[in-house]
Design a protein around this motif. Structure first.
Motif: not given
Length: 379
Positions: A74-78, A104-109
Motif C-alpha cells: 500500500s505504499a504511496d511513495i518509495v 506509486v512514486h519511486v524515487g531516490a535521495i
C-alpha cells in the motif's frame, strides 16, 4: 499516506524520524539488516535525530523489516536512500512487490548517478510507477547508531526534484504535493532530470579531496594519518583548487548537453554558488571554495572515512567507503562517459577518476550498465 524508505542508513534513519513528525504519515523501512528488523519487532525502540541546537526528535517507524512484500504494501511513495552501487539489485528486488492498483512514486535521495535511467530499466512495463529523484539530501546526516540515533546537520533552504522524461505534468504536481507535506523546506520541480545528474556534488567533491590528501605528491601519500580528520573543515587548499577545476569541467559537460539536446540546464550552477544558495548564513566565509568548505557549519564534524591501519599505527582511508564505490565507480564513471560522448575534455575529473581506480584496485570499471547506449543521440 504511506512512505516506504529503502535503507536504514544515515539518510534513511533521519527521514524516517522526520516523516513521523507529520500527522497522518505511516513510515515503513525496508532494511537488509536482520538484526535491526528483529530488534524493532521485539521491542519498542524509538529512533532519534539530534539537531545542531541539541534538540532531539524522536519517533518509532510503523514497520522495519527485510521482506519487501510487507514493507511496500500500500505504499504511496518509495524513497530509496541506499548508495548507487546497491540500487540496481534493490530495484530488481522491490519491483515485483510495488502496489499495482494505484500510482506509486519511486524515487531516490539523492537522485544522482543516472537514477532515472536505472529505474526506467528496472521498472519497464510498470506504468503506474512514477520515477523521480531529489537533487541532493534535504539534510546532512552523520554519526549514525543504527536503529537508535543520528545527528542532523544543516538543512537545505529549498528542495529540488525532477521526474523521468516519461512522466506527465500531473504526476509532477502530485509528487510536489506529497513532498511538500513531508518536508518543511519548499519543493521545486525541475524541468529535466539531467539537472540532477549534472548537479555538482559528491562525485566531484570527495574524489578531489581524497586526491589532495593521499594522491601523488599529497601530504599523506605514503603514510597513515595520525588522527581522524573531517572531510570539509580540514579540507586542504589543494583539494579545494582541484575541486574548482573538476567543477569547471562539469559546467562544460552541462553546456555541451544543452547544445546537443536543445534544453535549458541553467539550474546546474557552479558548485560554490550552489553551496551558498543552499546553506546561506550557515557559511561563515564564502569568499573562496577553500574558505567556504572549511567554514560551512552544515558540514562541521563530518568525518572522512578512515579506519585503523592494518599494517601498523595510525589510520588509513577506508576502501569500502561510498567515496570509492559510489562517487567514483558510479558518479565519476558516468561523468567521464558523458564527457566522452559529448566530446568534452575533462582532464581534472579523468585524472582523479583514473588515480582512484588504480589506488583502490577493485572498483567496477566502465560506464554503469543502465546508461542508455544511444545517449545523447536518442535523448
Amino acid at each position: 499516506m504511506k512512505v516506504t524508505i529503502c535503507g536504514a542508513g544515515r539518510t534513511g534513519h533521519l527521514n524516517a524520524v522526520l516523516f513521523k513528525q507529520v500527522p497522518g504519515v505511516e513510515v515503513s523501512v525496508l532494511t537488509n539488516s536482520t538484526a535491526l528488523a528483529v530488534r524493532w519487532a521485539e521491542g519498542d525502540d524509538v529512533w532519534q535525530a539530534e539537531a545542531r541546537n541539541g534538540r532531539i526528535l524522536s519517533a518509532r517507524p510503523d514497520h522495519v523489516g527485510t521482506d519487501p512484500t510487507q514493507a511496500l504494501e500500500s505504499a504511496d511513495i518509495v524513497v530509496i536512500t541506499q548508495p548507487a552501487q546497491a540500487r540496481p539489485a534493490l530495484l530488481d528486488r522491490i519491483a515485483p512487490h510495488l502496489p499495482q492498483n494505484k500510482c506509486v512514486h519511486v524515487g531516490a535521495i539523492p537522485g544522482f548517478c543516472g537514477f532515472d535511467w536505472l529505474a526506467a530499466k528496472a521498472l519497464s512495463g510498470r506504468e503506474n510507477a512514477v520515477i523521480w529523484g531529489m537533487k541532493d539530501v534535504p539534510h546532512i546526516a552523520f554519526d549514525l547508531i543504527a536503529g537508535q540515533r543520528v545527528r542532523m546537520g544543516g538543512a537545505k533552504a529549498e528542495i529540488f526534484v525532477a521526474l523521468h522524461r516519461r512522466e506527465s505534468a500531473a504526476s509532477g504536481a502530485t509528487l510536489a504535493a506529497i513532498l511538500n507535506r513531508l518536508y518543511e523546506a519548499p519543493v521545486t520541480l525541475l524541468r529535466d532530470y539531467l539537472e540532477i545528474t549534472l548537479t555538482p556534488g559528491n562525485a566531484l567533491m570527495h574524489p578531489a579531496v581524497l586526491y589532495a590528501l593521499i594522491g601523488p605528491g599529497a601530504p599523506w601519500e605514503n603514510r597513515p594519518f595520525d588522527e581522524p580528520l573531517c572531510w570539509w573543515s580540514d579540507c586542504p587548499q589543494a583539494g579545494a583548487e582541484l575541486l574548482e577545476a573538476c567543477d569547471a569541467e562539469n559546467q562544460a559537460i552541462r553546456r555541451a548537453s544543452e547544445a546537443r539536446l536543445g534544453i535549458d540546464l541553467s539550474s546546474v550552477k557552479p558548485l560554490q554558488q550552489e553551496l551558498v544558495e543552499a546553506y546561506g548564513n550557515q557559511i561563515a566565509d564564502a569568499r573562496t571554495m577553500y574558505t567556504l568548505l572549511r567554514t560551512n557549519r552544515a558540514y562541521a564534524d563530518i568525518r572522512a572515512p578512515l579506519v585503523a591501519n592494518p599494517s601498523g599505527p595510525g589510520l588509513v582511508v577506508d576502501r569500502e567507503s561510498r567515496a570509492f564505490h559510489e562517487d567514483i565507480a558510479f558518479g565519476q564513471a558516468l561523468l567521464v562517459t558523458m564527457a566522452e560522448r559529448l566530446d568534452v575534455a575533462v582532464p581534472a575529473i579523468a585524472k582523479t577518476y583514473q588515480w582512484a581506480r588504480d589506488y583502490h584496485g577493485g572498483l567496477a570499471t566502465g560506464v554503469p550498465a543502465y546508461v542508455p547506449s544511444d545517449w545523447p543521440e536518442a535523448a
